[in-house]
Enzyme design. Structure first.
Site, PDB file in Angstrom:
ATOM      1  N   LYS A 224      -8.588  -2.193   1.210  1.00  0.00           N
ATOM      2  CA  LYS A 224      -8.446  -1.301   2.351  1.00  0.00           C
ATOM      3  C   LYS A 224      -9.244  -0.010   2.190  1.00  0.00           C
ATOM      4  O   LYS A 224      -9.554   0.659   3.181  1.00  0.00           O
ATOM      5  CB  LYS A 224      -6.973  -0.991   2.596  1.00  0.00           C
ATOM      6  CG  LYS A 224      -6.201  -2.182   3.157  1.00  0.00           C
ATOM      7  CD  LYS A 224      -6.843  -2.748   4.432  1.00  0.00           C
ATOM      8  CE  LYS A 224      -6.039  -3.877   5.030  1.00  0.00           C
ATOM      9  NZ  LYS A 224      -6.718  -4.509   6.197  1.00  0.00           N
TER      10      LYS A 224
ATOM     11  N   ARG B 186       1.723 -12.483  -1.471  1.00  0.00           N
ATOM     12  CA  ARG B 186       0.447 -12.872  -0.865  1.00  0.00           C
ATOM     13  C   ARG B 186      -0.367 -13.759  -1.797  1.00  0.00           C
ATOM     14  O   ARG B 186      -0.100 -13.856  -3.001  1.00  0.00           O
ATOM     15  CB  ARG B 186      -0.381 -11.629  -0.522  1.00  0.00           C
ATOM     16  CG  ARG B 186       0.197 -10.795   0.615  1.00  0.00           C
ATOM     17  CD  ARG B 186      -0.642  -9.556   0.859  1.00  0.00           C
ATOM     18  NE  ARG B 186      -0.131  -8.739   1.951  1.00  0.00           N
ATOM     19  CZ  ARG B 186      -0.560  -8.794   3.201  1.00  0.00           C
ATOM     20  NH1 ARG B 186      -1.516  -9.647   3.527  1.00  0.00           N
ATOM     21  NH2 ARG B 186      -0.048  -8.008   4.130  1.00  0.00           N
TER      22      ARG B 186
ATOM     23  N   SER C 226       0.788  -6.583  10.900  1.00  0.00           N
ATOM     24  CA  SER C 226       1.393  -7.575  10.024  1.00  0.00           C
ATOM     25  C   SER C 226       2.587  -8.235  10.708  1.00  0.00           C
ATOM     26  O   SER C 226       3.428  -7.569  11.317  1.00  0.00           O
ATOM     27  CB  SER C 226       1.850  -6.900   8.729  1.00  0.00           C
ATOM     28  OG  SER C 226       2.445  -7.825   7.864  1.00  0.00           O
TER      29      SER C 226
ATOM     30  N   LYS D 219      -1.705 -12.903  13.272  1.00  0.00           N
ATOM     31  CA  LYS D 219      -3.161 -12.722  13.271  1.00  0.00           C
ATOM     32  C   LYS D 219      -3.867 -13.795  12.446  1.00  0.00           C
ATOM     33  O   LYS D 219      -4.852 -14.385  12.901  1.00  0.00           O
ATOM     34  CB  LYS D 219      -3.471 -11.323  12.722  1.00  0.00           C
ATOM     35  CG  LYS D 219      -4.937 -10.927  12.681  1.00  0.00           C
ATOM     36  CD  LYS D 219      -5.075  -9.413  12.602  1.00  0.00           C
ATOM     37  CE  LYS D 219      -4.278  -8.780  11.516  1.00  0.00           C
ATOM     38  NZ  LYS D 219      -4.836  -8.974  10.165  1.00  0.00           N
ATOM     39  N   THR D 220      -3.366 -14.036  11.240  1.00  0.00           N
ATOM     40  CA  THR D 220      -3.982 -15.051  10.382  1.00  0.00           C
ATOM     41  C   THR D 220      -3.677 -16.457  10.888  1.00  0.00           C
ATOM     42  O   THR D 220      -4.563 -17.315  10.983  1.00  0.00           O
ATOM     43  CB  THR D 220      -3.498 -14.889   8.928  1.00  0.00           C
ATOM     44  OG1 THR D 220      -3.910 -13.612   8.438  1.00  0.00           O
ATOM     45  CG2 THR D 220      -4.083 -15.972   8.037  1.00  0.00           C
TER      46      THR D 220
ATOM     47  N   HIS E 154      -9.619  -4.088  12.989  1.00  0.00           N
ATOM     48  CA  HIS E 154      -8.599  -4.727  12.163  1.00  0.00           C
ATOM     49  C   HIS E 154      -8.156  -5.976  12.908  1.00  0.00           C
ATOM     50  O   HIS E 154      -7.201  -5.960  13.668  1.00  0.00           O
ATOM     51  CB  HIS E 154      -7.430  -3.765  11.941  1.00  0.00           C
ATOM     52  CG  HIS E 154      -6.409  -4.284  10.980  1.00  0.00           C
ATOM     53  ND1 HIS E 154      -5.075  -3.966  11.070  1.00  0.00           N
ATOM     54  CD2 HIS E 154      -6.524  -5.097   9.894  1.00  0.00           C
ATOM     55  CE1 HIS E 154      -4.414  -4.557  10.092  1.00  0.00           C
ATOM     56  NE2 HIS E 154      -5.268  -5.245   9.368  1.00  0.00           N
TER      57      HIS E 154
ATOM     58  N   ARG F 124       0.828  -1.202   0.000  1.00  0.00           N
ATOM     59  CA  ARG F 124       0.000   0.000   0.000  1.00  0.00           C
ATOM     60  C   ARG F 124       0.868   1.261   0.000  1.00  0.00           C
ATOM     61  O   ARG F 124       2.038   1.235   0.348  1.00  0.00           O
ATOM     62  CB  ARG F 124      -0.918   0.020   1.223  1.00  0.00           C
ATOM     63  CG  ARG F 124      -2.000  -1.044   1.223  1.00  0.00           C
ATOM     64  CD  ARG F 124      -2.835  -0.981   2.488  1.00  0.00           C
ATOM     65  NE  ARG F 124      -2.037  -1.284   3.677  1.00  0.00           N
ATOM     66  CZ  ARG F 124      -1.530  -0.400   4.501  1.00  0.00           C
ATOM     67  NH1 ARG F 124      -1.729   0.898   4.292  1.00  0.00           N
ATOM     68  NH2 ARG F 124      -0.815  -0.770   5.566  1.00  0.00           N
TER      69      ARG F 124
ATOM     70  N   ASP G  61      -9.227 -10.810   8.850  1.00  0.00           N
ATOM     71  CA  ASP G  61      -8.639  -9.468   8.788  1.00  0.00           C
ATOM     72  C   ASP G  61      -9.531  -8.311   9.240  1.00  0.00           C
ATOM     73  O   ASP G  61      -9.041  -7.387   9.875  1.00  0.00           O
ATOM     74  CB  ASP G  61      -8.171  -9.191   7.356  1.00  0.00           C
ATOM     75  CG  ASP G  61      -7.207  -8.020   7.272  1.00  0.00           C
ATOM     76  OD1 ASP G  61      -6.372  -7.867   8.179  1.00  0.00           O
ATOM     77  OD2 ASP G  61      -7.287  -7.258   6.304  1.00  0.00           O
TER      78      ASP G  61
END
Length: 532
Positions: free
Chosen positions: A200, A324, A239, A243-244, A219, A60, A258
């Site tokens: 996003k 990704r 990141s 989290k995932t 988030h 981003r 997410d």
């Protein structure tokens, strides 16, 4: 010429976007892949995955994101965090972008942001690249085909990577631009092929709209117990914090990885898919995510592959470490079909502490939870960026500052109120280093992290003895079955105790310096939580 399915009363021409070439409305996955291949946008990989690269931008561009300053949002935008654009500059940007688009082919996807119909928004995404259409079909939620006949968008995103903005004329910072106009219900994206900007942008919209309805946008990833959606948990984290990985528990149902909202009815996924990092991904550690990389329609973004066999190289980060894969949620076998869960019983805030100071898990009071939520701490490690030779702190408020249009305390107060109302237990989980800082200690064992999380989620951690951490004041378990007792006290894992004390003092000071910006806006109990 147009193809696909669309509300005949809601074409792009009706929105003032005219003179385009072929416009393809709501193509499904095979057609989008066929178009992407025909247009040379990517390569068909193993299992029918689509292999693409994003050129110059492999992530981003937060510094190129702007919000149009109009009277309706003047007093509600966090301007210190969101670059402004004048309405006149936005109008010029829109005029020049739509003029640039004339004669070119575009792909339109009419989608939904939010699994809870009471709080969902309809989003039209207009993309120059066919694979962007495929990506956003994975990321957002797809209406039933028959519902497209009556679909009208609450907001429209126009993404034109071939358009370069003019900073002097368009009031932006570079030739790359992401501009949000809440009054015109329009987002314009130019000069970047990174597909995550589409996703996003919708998250940013919901982060602005939902707090006015008393809904907390988050988030975070989320899951719930098998057969019991009421027993849900959310996992905040930046990141690289897990989290995932940690929410993808085979013993629980994955709600999403997410973005979620917390309403008066419980939590709900904003999305319909997952966007997982693939660097060092392995079948042994994360089998289901690994298997998605060879499933039909998965978008493989910026990964090196064998040009003869199309085998993916999960260790080669020569294109980017931010490689990704994007895939629909139902590619994960234990994923929720509804995207809904009850009010969370547990809230986990994940951090990757490269300083080696924080314990592997700590229980937070509501005030401490708000403190750590506003802090949003993790750490960069040496070697991740040029010039980084020792761990560097990263504080991203609410674990997602780039997507926060409103002031942080708006989200912090919402979270604290919901925790108080629904009685959620809050935990800080460190997936970073122990036994020393990065370069000296070792990474927290994933087996220990999973054991501690399991104990937190099944309630057994509530029955153990806790001690008060001398640095941050939160409660730390003294002994947990299946976890080495030494690991629970980070100071004991260091050979040089004086070095640990110095590192802890340094980290506490970093927290305090960062948190000073919020002190004028928060209650006394949260201020007190800033001191151990």
């Amino acid at each position: 010429m147009t193809t696909g399915r669309v509300n005949p009363k809601f074409r792009l021409e009706d929105q003032g976007i005219e003179g385009l070439g072929e416009v393809h409305y709501n193509l499904v996955e095979p057609a989008l892949i066929e178009a992407a291949l025909k247009r040379g946008e990517g390569q068909l990989g193993q299992g029918g995955a689509l292999l693409v690269t994003t050129g110059t931008f492999t992530g981003r561009s937060p510094k190129d994101k702007h919000v149009v300053r109009t009277p309706s949002v003047e007093d509600s935008i966090w301007w210190e965090n969101n670059a402004e654009m004048t309405p006149e500059a936005f109008d010029a940007l829109y005029t020049d972008m739509t003029e640039h688009m004339k004669g070119r082919d575009y792909f339109v996807e009419d989608l939904i942001g939010g699994a809870d119909p009471a709080h969902a928004i309809n989003v039209r995404v207009v993309t120059e690249l066919a694979w962007h259409g495929l990506f956003i079909r994975h990321m957002l939620r797809r209406p039933d085909r028959d519902d497209l006949d009556d679909f009208t968008a609450d907001f429209t995103i126009v993404n034109c990577p071939s358009f370069k903005a003019d900073p002097a004329k368009h009031g932006c910072k570079s030739e790359t631009v992401i501009a949000l106009n809440f009054d015109r219900k329009l987002i314009l994206i130019g000069n970047t092929e990174y597909a995550g900007e589409n996703k996003k942008s919708v998250f940013t919209l919901l982060n602005y709209l939902l707090p006015e309805k008393g809904v907390m946008p988050m988030h975070c990833s989320a899951n719930h117990a098998v057969g019991n959606p009421v027993d849900s948990a959310v996992f905040f984290g930046l990141s690289g914090t897990g989290k995932t990985t940690l929410s993808a528990d085979p013993g629980r149902v994955l709600i999403g990885d997410d973005e979620h909202g917390w309403s008066e009815r419980g939590i709900f996924n904003f999305e319909g898919g997952c966007y997982a990092k693939t660097i060092n991904l392995s079948r042994e550690a994360e089998p289901e995510i690994y298997d998605t990389t060879s499933k039909f329609g998965t978008v493989i973004e910026n990964m090196v592959y064998d040009e003869e066999t199309f085998s993916l190289d999960f260790e080669d980060d020569s294109l980017t470490a931010n490689m990704r894969c994007a895939y629909p949620l139902d590619y994960i076998s234990n994923a929720s079909q509804t995207g809904l869960g009850g009010h969370p019983k547990n809230i986990i805030m994940l951090t990757c502490d490269a300083f080696g100071v924080l314990p592997p898990i700590a229980r937070l009071s509501p005030a401490q939870a708000m403190y750590h939520f506003l802090s949003g701490f993790t750490a960069k490690v040496a070697g991740t960026e040029r010039g980084v030779t020792e761990p560097q702190p990263t504080f991203s408020t609410c674990f997602g500052a780039p997507f926060m249009p409103r002031r942080p305390e708006v989200y912090g107060n919402l979270l604290r109120d919901k925790i108080a109302k629904h009685g959620a237990t809050c935990w800080l989980v460190n997936t970073g280093w122990t036994g020393g800082a990065y370069g000296q200690g070792s990474r927290m064992p994933i087996r220990a992290t999973r054991a501690l999380l399991t104990a937190a989620l099944d309630g057994s951690l509530a029955d153990v003895q806790f001690r008060k951490d001398p640095n941050f004041g939160f409660d730390v378990p003294v002994q947990v079955e299946g976890v080495a007792e030494l690991l629970l006290d980070p100071r004991r894992t260091w050979d040089d105790k004086a070095a640990y004390d110095a590192q802890a003092e340094k980290l506490v000071g970093m927290f305090a310096d960062n948190f000073a910006q919020y002190v004028p806006y928060i209650d006394d109990d949260v201020k007190a939580a800033a001191i151990g």
